[in-house]
Design an enzyme around this catalytic site. Structure first.
Site: not given
Length: 237
Positions: A37, A55, A81, A134, A138, A165, A167
């Site tokens: 990656r 990872d 991020n 999820y 957050k 956004v 992505t």
């Protein structure tokens, strides 16, 4: 020149922030989950970025990422991020990894954590660290941002909602502005604006917003930090 480490910076918002910050002359450390990656960030390395791999769904590899960053030298800012939306890695990547990196990376005075407006649907129950959604993840990472500013004097921890956004995670049909999706992280990382130097905030497009009330409850902060310390065997000093 500011040294800034950005997790998950081979693509998406992390890469966009790395490109901007490199262009402004900062010393950027990029990250990807493995060497393959990292190939996606070779142009950033060619422009002067340092690179680390590991990872973040694996606590042992997350510790090695912290060690790699510390070997590069003192970091001024960490932008947490990296994130995932589905699957069994939600809590390890979205919460446990930012916690471990916060505990183990030496020196940063500014810490930026990627949150989401969905955190308001999260449940303030630290027992969900092993099986939460999820939205739970957050909520937890937003709480971590606020707690860090409380327990580490002189360290500004902030959470950012980048919006929905376009992505890889957000999908091509996402309606929000991609540039605005990484602008706030860059501003919090480098600006001398008095607002950017504050901690404990939850931000959307450079505007403070009110987060879930639990993020500011000291009891929940302490309960979450204790659960993370127990899970990882690493206290947050």
């Amino acid at each position: 020149m500011t040294r800034i480490f950005i997790t998950g910076s081979a693509d998406g918002l992390g890469r966009a922030a790395a490109e901007t910050l490199l262009g402004e002359g900062h010393d950027v450390v990029v990250h990807a989950r493995d060497e393959n990656r990292l190939a996606a960030a070779k142009d950033l390395v060619g422009r002067g970025a340092s690179a680390v791999a590991g990872d973040l769904s694996d606590p042992a590899e997350t510790r090695e990422v912290a060690a790699q960053v510390n070997r590069i030298g003192d970091v001024d800012v960490v932008i947490h991020n990296a994130g995932v939306y589905t699957g069994s890695a939600i809590m390890p990547v979205n919460v446990v990894a930012p916690y471990l990196l916060t505990a183990l990376i030496e020196g940063p005075r500014r810490l930026v954590y990627l949150s989401s407006g969905m955190h308001r649907s999260g449940r303030p129950d630290a027992s969900r660290l092993r099986s939460g959604t999820y939205a739970d993840s957050k909520l937890f990472v937003t709480t971590l941002a606020v707690a860090v500013s409380r327990i580490r004097p002189g360290v500004a921890g902030n959470a950012v909602d980048p919006g929905w956004v376009p992505t890889r995670m957000g999908g091509p049909g996402a309606p929000d502005d991609l540039r605005l999706g990484h602008l706030t992280q860059e501003w919090l990382a480098t600006s001398d604006d008095p607002e950017a130097l504050t901690g404990g905030g939850y931000w959307h497009h450079r505007q403070r917003r009110d987060p879930h009330p639990a993020t500011r409850e000291r009891h929940f902060q302490d309960t979450l930090l204790a659960a993370l310390a127990d899970l990882t065997g690493t206290p947050l000093s």
